[in-house]
Design a protein around this motif. Structure first.
Motif, short mmCIF file in Angstrom:
data_model
loop_
_atom_site.label_atom_id
_atom_site.label_comp_id
_atom_site.label_asym_id
_atom_site.label_seq_id
_atom_site.Cartn_x
_atom_site.Cartn_y
_atom_site.Cartn_z
N LYS A 82 -16.12 -7.46 8.74
CA LYS A 82 -15.15 -7.71 7.67
C LYS A 82 -14.94 -9.20 7.39
O LYS A 82 -14.29 -9.55 6.40
N THR A 92 -8.72 -9.03 4.18
CA THR A 92 -10.14 -8.64 4.12
C THR A 92 -10.50 -7.90 2.84
O THR A 92 -11.66 -7.86 2.44
N GLU A 93 -9.51 -7.29 2.17
CA GLU A 93 -9.77 -6.57 0.92
C GLU A 93 -8.51 -6.53 0.10
O GLU A 93 -7.41 -6.31 0.64
N GLU A 94 -8.63 -6.72 -1.19
CA GLU A 94 -7.47 -6.72 -2.08
C GLU A 94 -7.83 -6.02 -3.39
O GLU A 94 -8.88 -6.30 -3.97
N ILE A 110 -7.34 2.68 0.88
CA ILE A 110 -6.78 1.77 1.88
C ILE A 110 -5.45 2.32 2.38
O ILE A 110 -4.60 2.76 1.61
N ARG A 152 -3.58 -4.34 -0.36
CA ARG A 152 -4.57 -5.17 0.32
C ARG A 152 -4.66 -4.76 1.79
O ARG A 152 -3.67 -4.36 2.40
N ASP A 153 -5.84 -4.89 2.31
CA ASP A 153 -6.09 -4.61 3.71
C ASP A 153 -6.21 -5.95 4.43
O ASP A 153 -6.73 -6.93 3.87
N TYR A 154 -5.74 -6.00 5.66
CA TYR A 154 -5.79 -7.27 6.38
C TYR A 154 -6.01 -7.03 7.86
O TYR A 154 -5.83 -5.91 8.38
N ILE A 173 -2.42 0.91 4.80
CA ILE A 173 -1.92 -0.26 5.53
C ILE A 173 -0.42 -0.37 5.31
O ILE A 173 0.09 -0.11 4.22
#
Length: 313
Positions: free
Chosen positions: A159, A221-223, A268, A53-55, A270
């Motif tokens: 985002k 923001t994305e998973e 991604i 996931r992005d955060y 991260i």
């Protein structure tokens, strides 16, 4: 004459003997040189299929979800304050007294009451201050759910959207994570700071959170799930290419292993973890250390193995 012939023959025999002894030695040395293939020591890990996931990491404050200002019905001087900041009050409880009297004119004192039950978080009106009906006497925080308030830089606004999951940590509760969701995005951007305000609802079931606390915030923001991922350090970036080295059995000699270069397409990136969209499958052994000196097809020896990444958070 006969003696000289014998001496010459003896010399030739000695030279032939020396030549025969030297030839096998030279052949052995040449053979040994051919067998000295360099072997590189490497550390490896395995690609896994799991979640990434992005955060966006922010900092913010815990604030009340609802705030109400209490106003006086009359203009005049604040003669009494019944409450202090942080005090809990009930609805219609007296907060202050305001005297509207003037020189030569005496009026009844006006009482400012709490419009809701809650906690006093500010007292804009101080004792002895002359106020009008437009100046709030006290600000109350409702007893409902708390919120986190943060500010997002302009370049990350694209985002943001309502409903994104959020994780919060506080220094007051080390090792504990609180959860929430983005509730509201400000319709404007501050022209000075170039940031947008974000409001986040926070679960506070045991009332551990208090208004005014500082929080470290992660807005997810994305998973993605069921993707191939590896440590980001395993990816080599050289001459415009991005690739990894995998460890495979040498097809020429199964007793040895070689490094195989694979072009990959990362996704991604991260927390030192990289999603691999193309070019690599799960459970493949990947070189994590020592890859800077490798070329495709060289022999390697695994001297260190690192545990794979966790598949879930």
């Amino acid at each position: 004459m006969k003696r000289n012939v014998m001496i010459v023959m003896a010399g030739l025999a000695l030279l032939a003997s020396c030549a025969q002894n030297t030839k096998p030695k030279a052949q052995n040395e040449a053979k040994g040189t051919e067998e000295q293939v360099p072997v590189f020591a490497v550390g490896t890990t395995r690609a896994v299929k799991g979640q990434i996931r992005d955060y966006l990491a922010l900092s913010g404050d815990i604030v009340s979800g609802t705030t109400v200002d209490a106003y006086s019905d009359v203009a005049g001087k604040v003669t009494k304050l019944y409450v202090s900041v942080g005090q809990r009050v009930e609805k219609d409880e007296p907060l202050a007294e305001v005297d509207p009297s003037r020189p030569g004119m005496t009026f009844n004192t006006g009482v400012v009451k709490a419009p809701i039950s809650g906690t006093v978080i500010a007292l804009p009106a101080q004792l002895g201050m002359t106020i009008s009906q437009a100046v709030p006497v006290a600000r109350l925080a409702g007893s409902g759910s708390l919120e986190a308030r943060a500010f997002v830089a302009e370049r990350f606004i694209s985002k943001m959207r309502v409903g994104l999951p959020v994780e919060l940590t506080l220094d007051a509760y080390p090792g504990r994570t609180f959860y929430g969701r983005v509730r509201e995005l400000s319709p404007t951007v501050d022209p000075v700071s170039r940031t947008m305000e974000v409001r986040i609802t926070v679960k506070n079931e045991d009332n551990a959170l208090k208004t005014g606390m500082f929080a470290k915030i992660k807005i997810i923001t994305e998973e993605k799930s069921s993707i191939v991922k590896i440590p980001a350090a395993a990816i080599v970036r050289r001459y415009g290419e991005q690739y990894v080295f995998t460890v495979e059995t040498d097809p020429k000699d199964p007793a040895f292993t070689i490094a195989h270069k694979r072009i990959v397409t990362p996704g991604i990136l991260i927390d030192d973890q990289a999603e691999i969209r193309e070019g690599l499958e799960a459970d493949v052994e990947v070189v994590l250390r020592g890859q800077s000196l490798l070329e495709d097809g060289v022999r390697v020896r695994v001297v260190e193995t690192t545990a794979p990444l966790k598949t879930t958070y």
